[in-house]
Structure formats: C-alpha cells, structure tokens
Design an enzyme around this catalytic site. Sequence first.
Site, PDB file in Angstrom:
ATOM      1  N   HIS A 196     -97.482  30.108  64.066  1.00 32.20           N
ATOM      2  CA  HIS A 196     -97.676  31.464  64.178  1.00 32.20           C
ATOM      3  C   HIS A 196     -97.043  32.348  65.290  1.00 32.20           C
ATOM      4  O   HIS A 196     -97.221  33.085  66.140  1.00 32.20           O
ATOM      5  CB  HIS A 196     -99.261  31.688  64.996  1.00 32.20           C
ATOM      6  CG  HIS A 196     -99.977  32.947  64.739  1.00 32.20           C
ATOM      7  ND1 HIS A 196    -101.450  32.894  64.826  1.00 32.20           N
ATOM      8  CD2 HIS A 196     -99.367  34.074  64.247  1.00 32.20           C
ATOM      9  CE1 HIS A 196    -101.801  34.218  64.699  1.00 32.20           C
ATOM     10  NE2 HIS A 196    -100.608  35.086  64.338  1.00 32.20           N
TER      11      HIS A 196
ATOM     12  N   ARG B 129    -103.525  35.827  58.639  1.00 31.18           N
ATOM     13  CA  ARG B 129    -104.349  35.152  59.361  1.00 31.18           C
ATOM     14  C   ARG B 129    -104.785  33.770  58.822  1.00 31.18           C
ATOM     15  O   ARG B 129    -104.914  33.794  57.461  1.00 31.18           O
ATOM     16  CB  ARG B 129    -105.493  35.922  59.454  1.00 31.18           C
ATOM     17  CG  ARG B 129    -105.376  37.035  60.677  1.00 31.18           C
ATOM     18  CD  ARG B 129    -105.249  36.821  62.133  1.00 31.18           C
ATOM     19  NE  ARG B 129    -105.157  37.885  62.871  1.00 31.18           N
ATOM     20  CZ  ARG B 129    -104.077  38.073  63.490  1.00 31.18           C
ATOM     21  NH1 ARG B 129    -103.145  37.693  63.192  1.00 31.18           N
ATOM     22  NH2 ARG B 129    -104.033  39.227  64.323  1.00 31.18           N
TER      23      ARG B 129
ATOM     24  N   GLU C 193    -106.848  27.598  64.471  1.00 30.29           N
ATOM     25  CA  GLU C 193    -105.747  27.573  65.534  1.00 30.29           C
ATOM     26  C   GLU C 193    -106.671  27.615  66.675  1.00 30.29           C
ATOM     27  O   GLU C 193    -107.735  28.298  66.795  1.00 30.29           O
ATOM     28  CB  GLU C 193    -105.064  28.936  65.425  1.00 30.29           C
ATOM     29  CG  GLU C 193    -104.011  29.056  64.442  1.00 30.29           C
ATOM     30  CD  GLU C 193    -103.048  30.083  64.269  1.00 30.29           C
ATOM     31  OE1 GLU C 193    -102.941  30.861  65.253  1.00 30.29           O
ATOM     32  OE2 GLU C 193    -102.444  30.640  63.207  1.00 30.29           O
TER      33      GLU C 193
END
Length: 420
Positions: free
Chosen positions: A286, A240, A269
């Site tokens: 991602h 993450r 993000e």
Amino acid sequence: MPAALGSLPASQQPVQPGHSSNEKSGMKIVCCSTVAFGKEAFSTLGDVEIREGRKLRPSDVSEAEMLVVRSTARIGKELLEGSRIGFVGTATIGFDHMDTSWLDASGIRWCHAPGCNAVSVAEYVVAAVLVLGKRHGFRLHDKTIGVVGVGNVGSRVAERCERMGMRVLRNDPPLERRLRTECPEKASAFVALEQLLAESDIITLHVPLEKRGEFPTWRMANRAFLGRMKRGAVLINSARGAVVETDALVEGLRSGRILDAAIDTWEGEPSFRADLLERISIGTPHIAGYSFDGKVNGTAMVYRAACAWAGRQPVWDPEAILPKPPVPVIEADGRGRDDEDLLMDIVSRVYDIMADDASMRAIAADPLCADPAERGRRFDLLRNNYRIRREFRFTTVKARNIALRTEDKIRGLGFEFERG
C-alpha cells in the site's frame, strides 16, 4: 489544490484566514505518526501530540480540538463521541476510514486531500505496466489498458499510458453522467464497463471505496467482473483493497483466466493474503501513493484547511524542507535500444517497484508471519518506514541518440529532458 471540506451549517462555517481566533491559538492537536511533517506543520497552530493511527483510543483525543490522520485511523462515533474535537483532517485522497455522516451530524468539520498523491500513484502504475510487459514479453504500444475511475489519479494514469503509445479505455459512470450535462463533448471519451472488460489487456482500478449508493465499488472486481475480463488480461489495484474480491482473483489466477496482477492495496489490511502474493508478479505494501511529494502534499492540504478553520494564516512552508532528489540526473543512450526497454531502465532507476515487491515477499517467507497479526504488523512497518521516493519531475534525463518519439514518451512520464 485545496483540501475538500465536509459540509456544515452556515453557523458553523470556519473563520476565514486572517481573522483573529484567540480561542484556538493554543489548542491541543493530535496527529498520527504517519503524517509527513505533521509535528512541524501543526505545531504552528497549537500543541501537537503524536499517536499511532491504528492504535488511537478515545482517551488519546478526549481533550484535543483537532485531529490529523491518515487511512489507518478509524474516525467516527466510537473514537470521538464526548471529545472536544472540532476539526478532523485526513492527509489522504480517500476518506472511507471516516464516518463523515456522523461527523457532519456532530458538527465536526472534516477534510481530505483529493489529488495529493495522484502523480505518485500514476507513476506506480507506469512502473508496474513496464515490468509486466517485460515479464510477459508484450509491447505496451500493442496493448489496450482500461482505466476504471478517471478522477485525479485515473486521469493521470490514462494520460501517461497514452503518451507511452497504449490504447486507453476510460470508464467512470458518475463522472460521465456529470459531463453529459456540463460538457457533453467530453462525455464521449468514456465507454461502458462491459466494453472495457472485453477489450482491455490490462485493467487498472482507481475508484473510491463505496459500499452504498448508486455506484458501489465494494468488491466490484468480483467473480462476475473478472469472468468478463478478456482472457489472459492483467489486473492492477492501487485503489482500495476491498474493491477486489480476493477469493475470486486467486481463483482467476489459478485457472489461468487472469494472466497476472499487480496488487498494492489488500483486502483485510494490514494483513494480506500470502496465497495471492504467491500468484502475482508485483505485490507491494500500500505504497503506490507514498512518494515523498505525495505525502507532503497531503499534509500541506490539510494544514491549509486547518488554518482556515482556526482563522489563522498559514505559515508552514513545505517547500523549505524538501530534500534533494536521490536521483537528480539520469544519463541515457538510446542507440540500438527499444523505447520500452529504455523507459523501463529510466523509471526503475528513480522508482524500483520490484524492491517494494521483494520487501513484501520477505514478510511472507518469514515463518513468524504465518500469524496474520504478525504479518499485518510487519506490513505496517514497511509503510511507516518507507524510503524517500521523489516524483519523476525532480529527475532530469540527459539523453543522446534519442528519437523525437522517445523524447516525447520520456517527457510524457513527467521527467525533465535534455539532449546530451
């Protein structure tokens, strides 16, 4: 692997598969557009409306009974209070985008899909370490890699790196504690974080995002963490974005203490820090877990959990819709070639990680993307329109002049193998 379900009181447990449930036979279902084959799967349970996860509003879900999402949707009281939602599933490993405490207190059943894309992320890390080794002129079999978080993903990363000849150090305090009670002999495989940081040439993060509790991971890779890393080490983050403190990493790269990094998940993000991208060799949007198979696995796991909740037999079969792999066969000749050069050639023909890096750099180079909002929009577009990428197991390597140790490495990465 079954989806992991949130807990509910016994009175609210799901009807078991096979029992009739007229009440839920024609339910309204909202499904995010990024859920692979979401309409095909969940239309077997009711009427499906497709929505964009990042733009979900209470009015979109107020009359729905089921909601299926991925990580871009924020799920909690603000979105769901007053709705008819009884089940929420996220087709992702992580569930930090869901307020599970509120869902439990509200009697809403929820699930996630642990391990659905674990192989995909492990293959991303393999591709990354091969590229980094080539770029910086080091051989992987001379290096130590530290795996922080040894669950579904980290364990697969560790296995593949060992098969490539790397020394692997594992760190996972909560898992180590559990194993000391359940299986003490396996607990000896773990090392303290201090040792891992001091001895690892490459560190790869595979932890969930936890802000509270005994083992918080929010910004765990901060200045202190990075300062304890072996000088000239490399960092990989495909967990993450908020696990890494971006300012601290940029500072470490600028000073030369951190040699390089491969970053797939970004703090803040969908926008991302262009100054971080400038300083690293690999930056991707991602998509580490975005193999076609990983996304379909996530959908299938949530679908089965939804069927159990609704008291319906699963009828959607993802195997029936899987396309042929883009690269079914690779022919390789090992004569006069170094093992790692050969592995990089094979891996890059199935998954070219640098093509994903190039897409990110194209965004950063566009003057319009100086605006963080536009940069974030383009980041999402890359993810939402990601190409079909299949896991290594769907490709057969037909090889000649290959030593047994090289064959073992190829098989260890998941490829099928035939001698030519």
